[in-house]
Write a protein that holds these residues in place. Structure first.
Motif, PDB file in Angstrom:
ATOM      1  N   SER A  30       0.817  -1.209   0.000  1.00  0.00           N
ATOM      2  CA  SER A  30       0.000   0.000   0.000  1.00  0.00           C
ATOM      3  C   SER A  30       0.856   1.268   0.000  1.00  0.00           C
ATOM      4  O   SER A  30       0.355   2.350  -0.303  1.00  0.00           O
ATOM      5  CB  SER A  30      -0.941   0.006   1.198  1.00  0.00           C
ATOM      6  OG  SER A  30      -0.211  -0.096   2.397  1.00  0.00           O
ATOM      7  N   LYS A  71      -3.974  -4.118  -5.616  1.00  0.00           N
ATOM      8  CA  LYS A  71      -3.176  -4.452  -4.447  1.00  0.00           C
ATOM      9  C   LYS A  71      -4.086  -5.028  -3.379  1.00  0.00           C
ATOM     10  O   LYS A  71      -5.228  -4.595  -3.226  1.00  0.00           O
ATOM     11  CB  LYS A  71      -2.499  -3.196  -3.884  1.00  0.00           C
ATOM     12  CG  LYS A  71      -1.464  -2.549  -4.771  1.00  0.00           C
ATOM     13  CD  LYS A  71      -0.908  -1.301  -4.074  1.00  0.00           C
ATOM     14  CE  LYS A  71       0.144  -0.609  -4.911  1.00  0.00           C
ATOM     15  NZ  LYS A  71       0.654   0.617  -4.246  1.00  0.00           N
ATOM     16  N   SER A  73      -3.883  -5.220   0.500  1.00  0.00           N
ATOM     17  CA  SER A  73      -3.091  -4.772   1.645  1.00  0.00           C
ATOM     18  C   SER A  73      -3.058  -5.801   2.765  1.00  0.00           C
ATOM     19  O   SER A  73      -2.106  -5.840   3.542  1.00  0.00           O
ATOM     20  CB  SER A  73      -3.652  -3.453   2.174  1.00  0.00           C
ATOM     21  OG  SER A  73      -3.575  -2.451   1.183  1.00  0.00           O
TER      22      SER A  73
END
Length: 130
Positions: A30, A71, A73
């Motif tokens: 992140s 992504k 996290s």
């Protein structure tokens, strides 16, 4: 120490899908500018999808609308969902990170050199048959 480990490559027919994953250690996804880069035999490295720290994404025209970079996290992974695959998508796919400050960052979509990222994975092979 940063470590990027790709998985999920394989062989599919044209029109099929694959999901690539990059397990990241040593950094937090992140907080990092990252991307997916591919290289076919005899061709230069090509950045195909980039994701910024704020989640902004950029795609090469050749994959726009078919590939999605994201992504996770929680798992600290980078993924690339590839749909409607074409034979010309066949390549070694690399996960890459650019840890340099914004003004010095060079990881991008398009032709790349090895120095355009600060960290690279070992790659995962994608084969697409017609």
């Amino acid at each position: 120490q940063v470590q990027l480990v790709e998985s999920g490559g394989g062989s599919v027919q044209a029109g099929g899908s694959l999901k690539l994953s990059c397990a990241v250690s040593g950094i937090t996804v992140s907080d990092v500018f990252m991307g997916w880069v591919r290289q076919a035999p005899g061709q230069e490295r090509e950045g195909v999808a980039i994701i910024d720290v704020d989640g902004t994404t950029v795609y090469a025209n050749s994959v726009k609308g078919r590939f999605t970079i994201s992504k996770d996290s929680v798992k600290n992974t980078l993924t690339l969902q590839m749909n409607s695959l074409k034979p010309e998508d066949a390549a070694m796919y690399y996960c890459a990170a650019d840890l340099r400050p914004y003004v010095r960052r060079t990881l991008r979509v398009g032709t790349l050199r090895e120095y355009d990222a600060t960290d690279w994975g070992q790659g995962t092979q994608v084969t697409v048959s017609s």
